[in-house]
Design an enzyme around this catalytic site. Structure first.
Site, PDB file in Angstrom:
ATOM      1  N   TYR A 281       0.819  -1.213   0.000  1.00 46.40           N
ATOM      2  CA  TYR A 281       0.000   0.000   0.000  1.00 46.40           C
ATOM      3  C   TYR A 281       0.858   1.271   0.000  1.00 46.40           C
ATOM      4  O   TYR A 281       0.616   2.172  -0.814  1.00 46.40           O
ATOM      5  CB  TYR A 281      -0.958  -0.019   1.191  1.00 46.40           C
ATOM      6  CG  TYR A 281      -1.922   1.144   1.206  1.00 46.40           C
ATOM      7  CD1 TYR A 281      -2.867   1.300   0.193  1.00 46.40           C
ATOM      8  CD2 TYR A 281      -1.878   2.100   2.216  1.00 46.40           C
ATOM      9  CE1 TYR A 281      -3.742   2.365   0.199  1.00 46.40           C
ATOM     10  CE2 TYR A 281      -2.750   3.163   2.227  1.00 46.40           C
ATOM     11  CZ  TYR A 281      -3.682   3.298   1.209  1.00 46.40           C
ATOM     12  OH  TYR A 281      -4.534   4.370   1.205  1.00 46.40           O
ATOM     13  N   GLU A 288       1.916   6.396  -7.131  1.00 48.89           N
ATOM     14  CA  GLU A 288       0.937   7.409  -7.522  1.00 48.89           C
ATOM     15  C   GLU A 288       1.534   8.811  -7.393  1.00 48.89           C
ATOM     16  O   GLU A 288       1.306   9.677  -8.253  1.00 48.89           O
ATOM     17  CB  GLU A 288      -0.308   7.286  -6.639  1.00 48.89           C
ATOM     18  CG  GLU A 288      -1.084   5.990  -6.818  1.00 48.89           C
ATOM     19  CD  GLU A 288      -2.174   5.827  -5.784  1.00 48.89           C
ATOM     20  OE1 GLU A 288      -2.578   6.848  -5.181  1.00 48.89           O
ATOM     21  OE2 GLU A 288      -2.641   4.692  -5.559  1.00 48.89           O
TER      22      GLU A 288
END
Length: 357
Positions: A281, A288
């Site tokens: 994660y 991103e």
């Protein structure tokens, strides 16, 4: 001389749990009068075999009935609160008695206790579902959730398998055409993921709305705005890492939910679902963030999505300023979701450990 035993305490919204460190306790006498619990028993404590006693005044009213159970190692007491609620402390005095200490084996904060209630309700719902299935019926809700998770699992599995195969066959070249080969399925899966926000908002599933909203909206922003709207980003290797990290997490999450719809658990899958996100994660958010940073000069150059200002000022603001602010919120969202997922993992395995004992 009467001695005082060591007492551990924890609470839920409706109950107070007390654990008295007294081995082989006998002649146990427990009473609640005037909101004060009085305990007396004979057993082996810190000072050996003696008679031990203590009294404890509660912060708020409790019911006079007390359930107690003695084991070879301790005496467990359960006191019911008069009104449902969460207490900031156990006693009226801010300084707790010296013999009283938190029971860390059962200790939960308020949000974890609420999650425990949700899980109990979900368990009861699953038992009702299992009963209906035994009678030859299945609820529309369960069927809907199973089909949804199955479709998402197949979609992300297709992405993961294809990207893995292409990586082995084409090597580094596969990093540059990920968007053109995988974007259609990723668009489909991420649009469909919006259903999870609606499920949380309307109580179809018992999960926290804010972490779900952050993840779904955040991913769709990256996919549609940062990657989808800029052709210059389509050939960047960062697309590969974003898609691959997303799909790796989801190929464990969705089958876990599918088994949950069937009231079934596979321990290996449960461990993977609550563990693989720990490294993946943060890496996904980092990928991103790299995509956002790489897109900033492109938005400046193309003037895409520029924000018009009033005619008095007579100019517009580059969308890149929005992206600078978004980067800050991105890492704030990482903290919120990481904390939420860690609590879920801690609660899940603490419950399993307690059941095993």
């Amino acid at each position: 001389m009467t001695l005082t035993p060591l007492v551990h305490w924890a609470q839920r919204h409706e109950e107070i749990f007390l654990r008295v460190e007294l081995t082989d306790a006998q002649n146990i006498d427990v009473q609640v009068q005037d909101n004060v619990l009085r305990f007396r028993a004979q057993g082996y404590g810190a000072k050996g075999l003696h008679e031990y006693e203590f009294s404890l005044e509660f912060l708020f009213p409790v019911k006079p009935q007390v359930r107690h159970k003695s084991t070879q190692r301790q005496v467990n007491l359960t006191v019911l609160k008069e009104q449902r609620g969460w207490w900031e402390r156990l006693t009226p005095q801010e300084r707790r008695p010296v013999f009283l200490t938190p029971d860390f084996d059962r200790w939960l904060d308020e949000s974890d206790a609420e999650m425990e209630i949700w899980e109990k309700d979900e368990k009861r719902s699953r038992l009702r579902t299992a009963k209906l299935k035994g009678e030859g019926f299945i609820s529309l809700k369960t069927a809907f959730l199973f089909v949804y998770n199955l479709v998402q699992f197949l979609g992300f599995s297709w992405i993961f398998v294809n990207m893995t195969v292409r990586l082995f066959i084409f090597g580094r070249d596969s990093l540059y055409d990920t968007f053109h080969t995988m974007s259609d399925i990723m668009f489909f899966c991420q649009i469909l993921a919006s259903v999870e926000v609606l499920n949380a908002a309307f109580g179809v599933v018992r999960t926290a709305l804010i972490p779900t909203f952050i993840q779904v909206i955040g991913r769709n922003f990256i996919l549609f705005i940062i990657l989808g709207s800029l052709e210059e980003m389509h050939h960047r290797p960062v697309v590969f890492f974003v898609f691959y990290l997303w799909s790796t997490i989801e190929i464990f999450r969705y089958p876990f939910y599918m088994l949950g719809c069937c009231n079934t658990e596979w321990k290996t899958l449960t461990w993977l679902r609550y563990t693989v996100w720990i490294p993946l994660y943060p890496l996904g958010v980092l990928a991103e963030a790299v995509a956002v940073i790489q897109s900033i000069p492109i938005f400046d150059e193309t003037r895409l999505f520029r924000i018009p200002l009033p005619k008095v000022i007579g100019t517009s603001v580059s969308f890149s300023y929005v992206l600078h602010v978004y980067l800050i919120f991105m890492f704030l969202g990482l903290f919120i979701n990481f904390r939420h997922l860690y609590k879920q993992r801690k609660k899940r395995f603490r419950t399993q450990k307690r059941k095993a004992n």
